[in-house]
Design an enzyme around this catalytic site. Structure first.
Site, mmCIF file in Angstrom:
data_model
loop_
_atom_site.group_PDB
_atom_site.id
_atom_site.type_symbol
_atom_site.label_atom_id
_atom_site.label_comp_id
_atom_site.label_asym_id
_atom_site.label_seq_id
_atom_site.Cartn_x
_atom_site.Cartn_y
_atom_site.Cartn_z
ATOM 1 C CB ILE A 23 98.413 40.216 -100.028
ATOM 2 C CG1 ILE A 23 98.355 40.694 -101.491
ATOM 3 C CG2 ILE A 23 97.893 41.291 -99.082
ATOM 4 C CD1 ILE A 23 96.944 40.878 -102.037
ATOM 5 C CB VAL A 69 90.835 30.423 -92.126
ATOM 6 C CG1 VAL A 69 92.217 31.006 -91.915
ATOM 7 C CG2 VAL A 69 90.487 30.305 -93.608
ATOM 8 C CE1 TYR A 162 89.124 35.956 -104.463
ATOM 9 C CE2 TYR A 162 88.379 37.865 -105.704
ATOM 10 C CZ TYR A 162 89.280 37.281 -104.839
ATOM 11 O OH TYR A 162 90.339 38.010 -104.352
ATOM 12 C CE LYS A 166 88.594 37.998 -101.357
ATOM 13 N NZ LYS A 166 89.466 37.942 -100.163
HETATM 14 N N1 LIG Z 1 96.343 39.000 -105.717
HETATM 15 C C1 LIG Z 1 95.342 39.804 -106.019
HETATM 16 O O1 LIG Z 1 95.249 40.375 -107.132
HETATM 17 C C2 LIG Z 1 94.280 40.091 -104.999
HETATM 18 C C3 LIG Z 1 93.418 41.179 -105.225
HETATM 19 C C4 LIG Z 1 92.441 41.459 -104.291
HETATM 20 C C5 LIG Z 1 92.309 40.704 -103.145
HETATM 21 N N2 LIG Z 1 93.162 39.652 -102.943
HETATM 22 C C6 LIG Z 1 92.983 38.878 -101.708
HETATM 23 O O2 LIG Z 1 94.149 39.000 -100.918
HETATM 24 C C7 LIG Z 1 94.296 37.834 -100.101
HETATM 25 C C8 LIG Z 1 95.683 37.246 -100.322
HETATM 26 O O3 LIG Z 1 95.775 36.879 -101.691
HETATM 27 P P1 LIG Z 1 97.160 36.582 -102.426
HETATM 28 O O4 LIG Z 1 97.044 37.159 -103.774
HETATM 29 O O5 LIG Z 1 98.287 36.965 -101.529
HETATM 30 O O6 LIG Z 1 97.010 34.998 -102.565
HETATM 31 P P2 LIG Z 1 98.091 33.830 -102.370
HETATM 32 O O7 LIG Z 1 97.459 32.624 -102.947
HETATM 33 O O8 LIG Z 1 99.403 34.257 -102.895
HETATM 34 O O9 LIG Z 1 98.167 33.693 -100.791
HETATM 35 C C9 LIG Z 1 97.048 33.242 -100.061
HETATM 36 C C10 LIG Z 1 97.537 32.509 -98.827
HETATM 37 O O10 LIG Z 1 96.361 32.060 -98.130
HETATM 38 C C11 LIG Z 1 96.603 30.725 -97.678
HETATM 39 N N3 LIG Z 1 95.329 30.008 -97.532
HETATM 40 C C12 LIG Z 1 94.461 29.638 -98.496
HETATM 41 N N4 LIG Z 1 93.448 28.937 -97.984
HETATM 42 C C13 LIG Z 1 93.667 28.873 -96.648
HETATM 43 C C14 LIG Z 1 92.969 28.275 -95.572
HETATM 44 N N5 LIG Z 1 91.825 27.586 -95.752
HETATM 45 N N6 LIG Z 1 93.471 28.402 -94.322
HETATM 46 C C15 LIG Z 1 94.615 29.093 -94.118
HETATM 47 N N7 LIG Z 1 95.335 29.663 -95.101
HETATM 48 C C16 LIG Z 1 94.860 29.561 -96.347
HETATM 49 C C17 LIG Z 1 97.472 30.097 -98.775
HETATM 50 O O11 LIG Z 1 98.180 28.960 -98.309
HETATM 51 C C18 LIG Z 1 98.383 31.274 -99.139
HETATM 52 O O12 LIG Z 1 99.562 31.287 -98.362
HETATM 53 C C19 LIG Z 1 93.174 36.891 -100.504
HETATM 54 O O13 LIG Z 1 92.093 37.041 -99.612
HETATM 55 C C20 LIG Z 1 92.791 37.402 -101.884
HETATM 56 O O14 LIG Z 1 91.458 37.077 -102.205
HETATM 57 C C21 LIG Z 1 94.133 39.335 -103.833
#
Ligand SMILES: NC(=O)c1ccc[n+]([C@@H]2O[C@H](COP(=O)([O-])OP(=O)(O)OC[C@H]3O[C@@H](n4cnc5c(N)ncnc54)[C@H](O)[C@@H]3O)[C@@H](O)[C@H]2O)c1
Length: 239
Positions: A23, A69, A162, A166
């Site tokens: 995302i 982060v 989780y 959120k």
């Molecule tokens: N994919 C879904 O269905 C979904 C749904 C709702 C919310 N989200 C939220 O959207 C956001 C992005 O999720 P995604 O699905 O793209 O996940 P993803 O795992 O594909 O990408 C997450 C990114 O965050 C980075 N990351 C993780 N820990 C980190 C840290 N400590 N410091 C810096 N970077 C860090 C990872 O390296 C990765 O590039 C997250 O907050 C997730 O909880 C995802």
């Protein structure tokens, strides 16, 4: 100003965490296509570098910033670097996050600390550093990526930590919005539904049909689905 011009980010600078993939990566692309220079921050510095290369081909400036982060010193350091190089920070999107599954009765304390650390403390630390820069300018817009898990309990996966993280992001966002908006800094959150990214790739094989069946559109989301909403929230279109 005409409405489409209010969506433009030309001349703005943006900072995105979790921007190397999923995302965060898609939202980085959207901000750059709208004209912003984008600083791409991720714990995966190599993929952040690749993403920055691709963004530069759009004709905007891009910086790759390795970042964990949960470390306030690192977070302050990358915001300082953006200000030193570009002189301003107009937009921030906090998308870095992690997910681990476990029944509530079995969640190890270390997992609780890790999930709350990245997903809630990490968002807080980033917002704090971004907010300080934006409050000093008197303008800025922050978007935190929360989740529908802030409000509902997804099935069949179990991840109370989780969900709690959120829910915390949503209330943290409301609080900072209430504190900062009179000083020119807007703070919003987006709560995606099930979205196809590396985070969900493994779960899709077993749980994808349940997720799709529980979704009114009968399909999972894609990261691109979120681009329009994020651009709206960070741009003057949502002033
Ligand atoms: N994919 C879904 O269905 C979904 C749904 C709702 C919310 N989200 C939220 O959207 C956001 C992005 O999720 P995604 O699905 O793209 O996940 P993803 O795992 O594909 O990408 C997450 C990114 O965050 C980075 N990351 C993780 N820990 C980190 C840290 N400590 N410091 C810096 N970077 C860090 C990872 O390296 C990765 O590039 C997250 O907050 C997730 O909880 C995802």
């Amino acid at each position: 100003m005409p409405i489409l011009e209010r969506f433009s980010l030309a001349g703005r600078t943006a900072f995105v965490t979790g921007a190397a993939q999923g995302i965060g990566r898609a939202l980085t692309q959207a901000l750059a296509e709208a004209g912003a220079d984008v600083a791409i921050a991720d714990r995966n510095g190599e993929d952040a570098g690749q993403a920055a290369e691709e963004i530069r081909s759009l004709g905007v400036r891009a910086l790759a910033l390795p970042l964990g982060v949960t470390d306030s010193g690192q977070v302050i350091g990358v915001i300082d670097e953006i200000l030193a190089r570009w002189g301003q920070l107009d937009v921030a999107v906090n998308a870095g996050g992690i997910a681990v599954r476990s029944p509530a009765e079995n969640i190890p304390e270390t997992d609780w600390d890790a999930i709350l650390g990245v997903n809630l403390k990490g968002v807080f630390l980033c917002c704090q550093a971004e907010g300080r820069a934006m409050l000093a300018q008197g303008r800025g817009s922050i978007v935190n990526i929360a989740s529908m898990s802030a409000r509902i309990v997804n099935r069949p996966q179990q991840h109370a930590h989780y969900n709690a993280s959120k829910a915390g992001v949503v209330q943290l966002t409301r609080t900072m919005a209430a504190e900062w908006t009179s000083r020119g800094v807007r703070v919003n959150s987006l709560s995606p539904g099930h979205t196809l990214t590396p985070m969900t790739a493994r779960g899709v094989a077993t749980d994808g049909p349940v997720w799709a069946a529980n979704t009114p559109m009968s399909r999972l989301g894609t990261p691109d689905d979120l681009q329009g909403a994020a651009l709206f929230l960070v741009s003057d279109a949502s002033a």
